[in-house]
Design a protein around this motif. Sequence first.
Motif, PDB file in Angstrom:
ATOM      1  N   ALA A  60       0.826  -1.205   0.000  1.00 57.90           N
ATOM      2  CA  ALA A  60       0.000   0.000   0.000  1.00 57.90           C
ATOM      3  C   ALA A  60       0.862   1.257   0.000  1.00 57.90           C
ATOM      4  CB  ALA A  60      -0.918   0.006   1.216  1.00 57.90           C
ATOM      5  N   GLU A  61       0.231   2.353  -0.364  1.00 60.98           N
ATOM      6  CA  GLU A  61       0.855   3.665  -0.256  1.00 60.98           C
ATOM      7  C   GLU A  61      -0.153   4.590   0.411  1.00 60.98           C
ATOM      8  OE1 GLU A  61       3.814   5.932  -3.108  1.00 60.98           O
ATOM      9  OE2 GLU A  61       1.757   6.223  -3.799  1.00 60.98           O
ATOM     10  N   VAL A  62       0.317   5.306   1.422  1.00 60.96           N
ATOM     11  CA  VAL A  62      -0.537   6.235   2.158  1.00 60.96           C
ATOM     12  C   VAL A  62      -0.105   7.654   1.822  1.00 60.96           C
ATOM     13  CG1 VAL A  62      -1.326   6.980   4.432  1.00 60.96           C
ATOM     14  CG2 VAL A  62      -0.804   4.568   4.034  1.00 60.96           C
ATOM     15  N   SER A  63      -1.064   8.493   1.491  1.00 63.17           N
ATOM     16  CA  SER A  63      -0.740   9.892   1.194  1.00 63.17           C
ATOM     17  C   SER A  63      -1.463  10.804   2.164  1.00 63.17           C
ATOM     18  CB  SER A  63      -1.132  10.253  -0.245  1.00 63.17           C
ATOM     19  OG  SER A  63      -2.532  10.153  -0.429  1.00 63.17           O
ATOM     20  N   GLY A  64      -0.832  11.936   2.483  1.00 60.84           N
ATOM     21  CA  GLY A  64      -1.428  12.931   3.356  1.00 60.84           C
ATOM     22  C   GLY A  64      -1.166  14.322   2.813  1.00 60.84           C
ATOM     23  N   MET A  65      -2.199  15.152   2.734  1.00 65.19           N
ATOM     24  CA  MET A  65      -2.054  16.518   2.225  1.00 65.19           C
ATOM     25  C   MET A  65      -1.947  17.489   3.394  1.00 65.19           C
ATOM     26  SD  MET A  65      -4.605  18.685  -0.289  1.00 65.19           S
ATOM     27  CE  MET A  65      -4.296  17.609  -1.694  1.00 65.19           C
ATOM     28  N   PHE A  66      -0.937  18.384   3.343  1.00 64.72           N
ATOM     29  CA  PHE A  66      -0.671  19.326   4.427  1.00 64.72           C
ATOM     30  C   PHE A  66      -0.632  20.762   3.913  1.00 64.72           C
ATOM     31  CE2 PHE A  66       0.938  15.337   6.022  1.00 64.72           C
ATOM     32  CZ  PHE A  66       0.699  15.374   7.392  1.00 64.72           C
ATOM     33  N   GLU A  67      -0.764  21.693   4.854  1.00 66.77           N
ATOM     34  CA  GLU A  67      -0.602  23.108   4.534  1.00 66.77           C
ATOM     35  C   GLU A  67       0.804  23.340   3.985  1.00 66.77           C
ATOM     36  OE1 GLU A  67      -2.804  25.346   4.600  1.00 66.77           O
ATOM     37  OE2 GLU A  67      -4.402  24.703   5.960  1.00 66.77           O
ATOM     38  N   PRO A  68       0.984  24.375   3.131  1.00 66.99           N
ATOM     39  CA  PRO A  68       2.270  24.578   2.458  1.00 66.99           C
ATOM     40  C   PRO A  68       3.450  24.863   3.378  1.00 66.99           C
ATOM     41  CG  PRO A  68       0.796  26.435   2.085  1.00 66.99           C
ATOM     42  CD  PRO A  68      -0.030  25.352   2.702  1.00 66.99           C
ATOM     43  N   ASP A  69       3.187  25.398   4.586  1.00 65.09           N
ATOM     44  CA  ASP A  69       4.287  25.729   5.493  1.00 65.09           C
ATOM     45  C   ASP A  69       4.628  24.602   6.460  1.00 65.09           C
ATOM     46  OD1 ASP A  69       1.962  25.855   6.914  1.00 65.09           O
ATOM     47  OD2 ASP A  69       2.389  27.767   7.901  1.00 65.09           O
ATOM     48  N   THR A  70       4.038  23.420   6.244  1.00 63.85           N
ATOM     49  CA  THR A  70       4.285  22.279   7.127  1.00 63.85           C
ATOM     50  C   THR A  70       5.711  21.767   6.960  1.00 63.85           C
ATOM     51  OG1 THR A  70       1.961  21.598   6.974  1.00 63.85           O
ATOM     52  CG2 THR A  70       3.541  19.947   7.751  1.00 63.85           C
ATOM     53  N   ASP A  71       6.376  21.492   8.081  1.00 63.69           N
ATOM     54  CA  ASP A  71       7.712  20.893   8.051  1.00 63.69           C
ATOM     55  C   ASP A  71       7.536  19.376   7.983  1.00 63.69           C
ATOM     56  OD1 ASP A  71      10.264  19.875   8.542  1.00 63.69           O
ATOM     57  OD2 ASP A  71      10.818  21.562   9.833  1.00 63.69           O
ATOM     58  N   ILE A  72       7.714  18.814   6.800  1.00 65.78           N
ATOM     59  CA  ILE A  72       7.478  17.387   6.593  1.00 65.78           C
ATOM     60  C   ILE A  72       8.447  16.538   7.413  1.00 65.78           C
ATOM     61  CG2 ILE A  72       7.503  15.532   4.888  1.00 65.78           C
ATOM     62  CD1 ILE A  72       5.089  17.347   4.694  1.00 65.78           C
ATOM     63  N   ASN A  73       9.672  17.022   7.613  1.00 66.05           N
ATOM     64  CA  ASN A  73      10.637  16.259   8.412  1.00 66.05           C
ATOM     65  C   ASN A  73      10.153  16.097   9.848  1.00 66.05           C
ATOM     66  OD1 ASN A  73      12.564  15.811   6.376  1.00 66.05           O
ATOM     67  ND2 ASN A  73      13.397  17.878   6.640  1.00 66.05           N
TER      68      ASN A  73
END
Length: 308
Positions: A60-73
């Motif tokens: 499987a692959e899970v995707s999540g959409m975040f606000e543009p200023d989110t620090d993905i790390n």
Amino acid sequence: MSWKTIFIKTDNSSAELLSEALLEQGALSVDIHDAAAGTDQEQPLYGEPGLPAGEVWEKAEVSGMFEPDTDINVVLQSITKTLQLPGVPVFRVETIEAQDWVRLTQSQFNPICISSRLWIVPTWHQPPNPSAINLILDPGLAFGTGSHPTTQLCLVWMDQNLKPGETVLDYGCGSGILAIAALKLGAGRVIGVDIDPHAVRAGHANALLNACEPSSCLFATQYPVQSDESGKTEQVDVVVANILSNPLIMLAPILASAVRARGRIVLSGILEPQAKEVMTVYGQWFEMQVHAAQEDWVLLSGVKKTVQ
């Protein structure tokens, strides 16, 4: 405005946990899909009868959409710690730019002429031929605008072959386009079935747009089993199913049981190399044939055998 979307590869034991963790970290939306989609390893799961509830793809692959200023790390570190993972999972990040999705979608769909008497007209257009049978359509969140060859093949078949007063089951109805077309072409009663509640709502709404008589047009998330005093299930004259070959094969016993003796079945969503396998499966109950083809897609039709 744009959004950051993170895609994480996982397996069926961790997909749900990852999606919940992404939501806890502020994801605006999450999605679980087949990591092997579009390859030979693609795993067909459709939520149809007979499949375990909540089943997830093995890869499987899970995707999540975040606000543009989110620090993905930071998001990844928190998820790794919360789920006690041995390390940061394999991931990728994409940026999705904001668009006027309504205008973009509408610009792609114009009125479609199916035959001299049958047109598909999106709600944002005027009918080119007011005297024709015009299917007024707003697909909403459901599949089915009439632009795809598989839908057009079904519409042409109904335009040429549907008999007045027949009962029709449209299995996998999407926007309801085939069910509504059948009713406007003379069917006595139609049933549209789709496992997606959005499709059922779209079907109801489109039926109202087309002034369909409510008592003759039913939409539901499962085939409405009705039995008479003898306990026999109600059967219809024609079943139309525009889905894909794998779910059509899986659904064969269900769809076959819905057709009365000498009734007809119409199957679409089938690529030419897949037609033989689908015909072999349905040949247990029907006298099958390749009725028509458009681009790389074929439409199969069959008459139910009286003795099987």
